[in-house]
Design an enzyme around this catalytic site. Structure first.
Site, PDB file in Angstrom:
ATOM      1  N   ASP A   1       1.048  -1.189  -0.116  1.00 11.85           N
ATOM      2  CA  ASP A   1       0.133   0.069   0.040  1.00 11.85           C
ATOM      3  C   ASP A   1       1.067   1.163   0.069  1.00 11.85           C
ATOM      4  O   ASP A   1       2.159   1.102   0.452  1.00 11.85           O
ATOM      5  CB  ASP A   1      -0.910   0.122   1.182  1.00 11.85           C
ATOM      6  CG  ASP A   1      -2.009  -0.888   1.382  1.00 11.85           C
ATOM      7  OD1 ASP A   1      -2.245  -1.245   0.102  1.00 11.85           O
ATOM      8  OD2 ASP A   1      -2.431  -1.231   2.437  1.00 11.85           O
TER       9      ASP A   1
ATOM     10  N   ASP B   1      -4.936  -3.229   5.295  1.00 12.20           N
ATOM     11  CA  ASP B   1      -5.337  -3.049   6.574  1.00 12.20           C
ATOM     12  C   ASP B   1      -6.828  -2.898   6.582  1.00 12.20           C
ATOM     13  O   ASP B   1      -7.261  -3.493   7.587  1.00 12.20           O
ATOM     14  CB  ASP B   1      -5.049  -1.584   6.753  1.00 12.20           C
ATOM     15  CG  ASP B   1      -5.241  -0.626   5.565  1.00 12.20           C
ATOM     16  OD1 ASP B   1      -5.925  -0.887   4.808  1.00 12.20           O
ATOM     17  OD2 ASP B   1      -4.718   0.449   5.635  1.00 12.20           O
TER      18      ASP B   1
ATOM     19  N   ASP C   1      -9.459  -6.097   2.307  1.00 18.67           N
ATOM     20  CA  ASP C   1      -7.918  -6.453   1.948  1.00 18.67           C
ATOM     21  C   ASP C   1      -7.966  -8.147   2.451  1.00 18.67           C
ATOM     22  O   ASP C   1      -6.752  -8.576   1.851  1.00 18.67           O
ATOM     23  CB  ASP C   1      -6.788  -5.566   2.769  1.00 18.67           C
ATOM     24  CG  ASP C   1      -7.043  -4.454   1.957  1.00 18.67           C
ATOM     25  OD1 ASP C   1      -7.252  -4.043   0.910  1.00 18.67           O
ATOM     26  OD2 ASP C   1      -6.607  -3.300   2.792  1.00 18.67           O
TER      27      ASP C   1
END
Ligand code: ATP
Length: 893
Positions: free
Chosen positions: A326, A635, A639
């Site tokens: 990310d 997170d 996901d």
């Protein structure tokens, strides 16, 4: 009490709490004493005594005990006592190793236990879920696991999945109203949330009504926390290997005994020698040492802020070939500051850094007062209204409580003199549609002082532009027109190419509409576009270097972000993730592509932007189909599937939800990309260390067997007596092998390509090294014995002591050889002081056994004359230096 039937204010009184302030910390402490910890009872643990005695279950230990018994019966008391002593010491070692492994695994479990956000003494704080007590006010949002049974006080589109309790897999929409009706079961209690269930959408607030075993979960599950024993693929492979090694060792031992008896040795001493040899040759300590090495490595990782939740990940880390990371918070600092504002064709700069609400507004060079411009003021006000972030003072410093993006909007508003208090007197928030990263928007419905309803939406500009029917221009609402939105697009591109994260703000009057009928879809359409706020989020300084190190180690870094393509591109370039030939892909392109098409190009893409969490799964699969071992960070709730599917699922420790953490095998305590690199380095090192001591232990064992076998074949007396073999097994093999497990990585560990996941234990020449060194160690020991026996044919014990010393020394020198894949000379021998101390203490113990008169009869040793040490040292250095010499010879060619 039936909390679901009660009104909120009655519960507040009944439980004696305060919805605004929460419990005081003193009250919470008292309640914890009164009600106990909020945890489910654990299954009985194995008692220490049981673990100790389980060491005796080992087949070889039983054989040894039988041998002791036989020696005792035959009147060989010294032998019997010595063997017993060794068995006990061995069991103690095994016991401590097992305990240590178990304790560190337990500590890991504690570390990864969920945290709960509670209101205490008027401020929000995170505590371990076991610290939560009755009367605590707790809040939660999508992705959290509920930490206790609670009665809901506030809900925003709150949906909870309760299948763990009710078996119903569809999430339940929660409310706060009291419920009546007979025989309501858990699934019907829509104003309660239960321990262990999962928030899938929205957010909420509630008061804890029961904890621990009194919760609904506690009542149905007495022993929920089953201890999971985890083994890694290597451990399983070693178990398999262990079986083969046992067979080989037993055959060779039988051969030694058989030949010995045929050569005329007496049966009793051959039996004892055989048993000792089998004990020594079988690497029964290997699994325990591997576990200890793994768990010590895991502890080193914790120091570097990475928590391994699943032990096999330690090994897989060393094989990772792609890291999908990310952007926000992992590659960047997630410390957002608004620096640019745009509305109705005008651009402003904002000064100031971080979350300090001090700064000025500039239009070009000239400072402007934000209150003088109506649309600028509206942009800032609405940015603050559709916002949960707060600045709280802690130790004299202002700290952000909430989402950094919202924090930046809040601070920008405060710089213009707006305050939360003033806002809350002018507007009342009556409904909220929380942010989610698939929609990329958030909306609040507010009521102004005149009682008029309106919605404020903030979100990704490219999404919000598509939802806008009008735009504020020249202080007026104008119908959406191409020229205006052309200007908006240019403003977005301008900000994004400078690595700014952009948030658009829009509003929509809702006069006369019924609050209950408003839906996300009806509110977030045909809105009026107000403007843009652009914020910087500086890259983490250490990431650039980490990306480079990963590249050197054959690992590609891929950025996956929900942010704008241009913002992502600009930051990826700064960090060295995006190189000139790499491709950038967005969510739309991903949607249109079949997985097979994606596979074709996926290796060329290093930035995926404006993607939703759902896209991550497709990316992981495409990479895996190309043969990659993929590490994937995440997170949020959405996901979780990608984290689970990837080879190494990585969750964020700070911003990560419980669901993400539960699906992951690694949690980053600091959310930092550089920590992934450190974990990979550690993972590679642990694997290399395990290879090092396997190499050491097996070469030593081969040496021990061969010296006996060759002696029998050459019709020589026994070169080592049983107790000496057992001693070597315990002291010389044990300590240095443990120390090898603590070795530092070789300099080039991050310069090699990732290890192939199917690589066998003996790959890269390890098998050859074990056999060749083993032969040499056995050979020189036998040579020492023959020379000494030749010189003192009437003193067998002297020759045996010389053989014993040579074997010990050859192994202790060889252990330094095992530290390197290349050569003993490529590493500083003092680089691992544990090993130096282990070797020195083994040496000292050897001297004690040889020279201490009290021990000589037990170990069948005699004092060695000083000049014979020359022979011992000379011969025992051969295996290491001979092969090191051959390495140099090869290198020269
Ligand atoms: P990453 O996936 O790297 O963490 P990200 O944090 O930018 O990237 P998201 O959180 O999914 O990804 O955000 C996507 C977009 O949604 C952002 O670019 C921003 O425009 C918008 N956004 C982010 N946070 C909020 C918020 N709290 N309210 C409204 N919109 C937001």
């Amino acid at each position: 009490m039936k909390f679901h039937e009660m009104r909120q204010e009655d519960i507040e009184k009944a439980i004696n709490t305060d919805y605004q302030q929460g419990l005081s910390s003193a009250d919470a402490e008292n309640r914890k004493k009164q009600y106990g910890y909020n945890q489910l009872e654990e299954a009985e643990k194995q008692s220490a005594l049981l673990v100790f005695f389980s060491q005796f279950k080992d087949f070889m230990v039983l054989v040894l005990l039988a041998a002791t018994l036989i020696s005792g019966l035959l009147g060989e008391y010294i032998d019997a006592i010595a063997i017993i002593a060794i068995v006990v010491v061995n069991s103690f070692l095994g016991f401590f190793q097992e305990r240590k492994a178990e304790k560190s695994l337990q500590a890991l479990k504690e570390l990864s236990a969920p945290q709960v956000s509670v209101l205490r003494d008027g401020s929000w704080m995170k505590v371990h879920s076991k610290e939560v007590t009755i009367g605590d006010i707790i809040r939660f949002s999508s992705g959290d696991r509920i930490g206790a049974d609670i009665r809901l006080i506030e809900t925003n589109n709150l949906e909870i999945e309760e299948s763990a309790l009710t078996g119903e897999s569809l999430p339940v929409l929660k409310t706060t109203k009291p419920l009546h009706g007979k025989g309501l079961n858990l699934g019907d209690m829509e104003n309660m949330a239960f321990m262990g269930t999962l928030v899938t959408r929205g957010n909420g607030l509630g008061v804890v009504t029961s904890i621990g075993m009194n919760t609904a979960m506690g009542q149905i599950a007495d022993m929920i926390q089953k201890a999971e024993t985890m083994t890694t693929p290597l451990q399983r492979r070693l178990e398999e290997l262990g079986k083969i090694l046992i067979t080989v060792a037993l055959i060779l031992t039988a051969l030694v005994v058989g030949i010995g008896v045929l050569q005329g040795h007496d049966i009793y001493s051959m039996f004892l020698a055989g048993v000792s040899l089998a004990v020594a040759a079988i690497p029964e300590g290997l699994p325990a040492i591997v576990t200890v090495a793994l768990s010590l490595g895991v502890q080193r990782m914790i120091k570097q802020k990475a928590i391994v939740r699943k032990l096999p990940a330690v090994e897989t880390l060393g094989c990772a070939s792609v890291i999908c990371s990310d952007k926000t918070g992992t590659l960047t600092q997630n410390k957002m500051t608004v620096t640019k504002l745009w509305s109705a064709g005008r651009l402003w700069d904002v000064s100031g850094t971080g979350y300090v609400p001090q700064g000025d507004f500039f239009n070009g060079e000239s400072r402007v007062s934000p209150s003088s411009d109506q649309s600028l003021k509206q942009l800032l006000t609405f940015g603050m209204l559709c916002n949960h972030a707060e600045l709280v003072e802690r130790d004299g410093e202002l700290i952000l409580d909430g989402d950094p993006t919202e924090g930046a909007l809040l601070v920008a508003g405060m710089k213009a003199g707006l305050t939360r208090d003033a806002l809350s007197t002018s507007f009342r928030i009556v409904k909220e549609f929380p942010f989610d990263s698939t929609r990329k928007m958030m909306t609040v419905v507010a009521e102004d002082a005149a009682g008029k309803l309106f919605a404020v939406t903030k979100g990704a500009p490219d999404v919000l532009v598509g939802k806008s029917a009008s735009i504020i221009w020249d202080g007026k609402v104008q119908k959406a027109n191409e020229a205006a939105f052309q200007a908006v697009e240019e403003a977005i591109s301008g900000m994004s190419s400078n690595a700014l994260r952009t948030i658009a703000i829009a509003y929509k009057p809702l006069n006369g509409q019924s609050l209950d009928l408003l839906t996300e879809a009806s509110v977030e359409k045909e809105v009026t576009f107000i403007g843009l706020q652009g914020m910087i989020d500086p890259p983490r300084p250490e990431v650039k270097q980490a990306v480079r190190e990963c590249r050197d180690a054959g690992i590609k870094t891929v950025m996956i972000t929900g942010d704008h393509v241009l913002t992502a591109k600009a930051i990826a370039k700064q960090l060295g993730i995006l190189k000139s030939n790499d491709r950038v892909m967005d969510g739309k392109a991903l949607n249109e592509m079949e997985i097979e098409e994606l596979e074709e190009i996926v290796e060329d893409v290093s930035v995926f932007a404006r993607v939703s969490p759902e896209h991550k799964l497709k990316i992981v699969k495409a990479l895996q189909n190309r043969g990659h071992i993929v590490a994937m960070t995440g997170d949020g709730v959405n996901d979780a599937p990608a984290i689970k599917t990837s080879d190494i699922g990585i969750a964020m420790g700070i911003t990560g939800t419980d669901v993400a953490k539960e699906s992951s095998s690694l949690v980053l305590l600091d959310d930092n990309f550089a920590t992934i690199k450190s974990a990979i380095k550690e993972g590679r090192n642990i694997y290399e260390n395990i290879r090092k001591f396997i190499r050491y232990l097996l070469a030593s064992n081969v040496g021990e067997i061969l010296v006996m076998l060759f002696a029998m074949l050459l019709a020589l007396p026994l070169p080592l007596v049983p107790i000496q073999i057992l001693w070597v097994n315990l002291v010389t093999d044990g300590l240095p092998a443990m120390a090898l497990g603590l070795d530092k990585p070789e300099g080039d560990v991050m310069k090699r390509k990732p290890r192939h996941p199917k690589e066998g234990v003996f790959a890269r020449g390890l098998g050859w090294k074990v056999v060749s060194r083993g032969f040499l160690i056995g050979g020189v020991t036998l040579l020492a014995f023959i020379i000494a026996y030749h010189q003192h044919p009437d003193q067998l014990e002297y020759a045996q002591t010389i053989a014993f010393a040579t074997l010990v020394l050859a192994q202790l020198i060889h252990v330094f050889d095992c530290r390197s894949e290349v050569s003993v000379f490529s590493r500083n021998p003092f680089g691992n002081m544990y090993l130096v101390w282990a070797v020195l203490s083994s040496l000292l113990l050897m001297l004690v056994v040889i020279y201490l008169p009290g021990l000589q009869p037990i170990f069948h040793t005699v004092s060695i004359e000083p000049r014979d040490w020359l022979l011992i040292v000379g011969l025992s250095s051969i295996p290491t230096f001979l092969l090191a010499g051959s390495f140099f010879a090869r290198k020269k060619q």
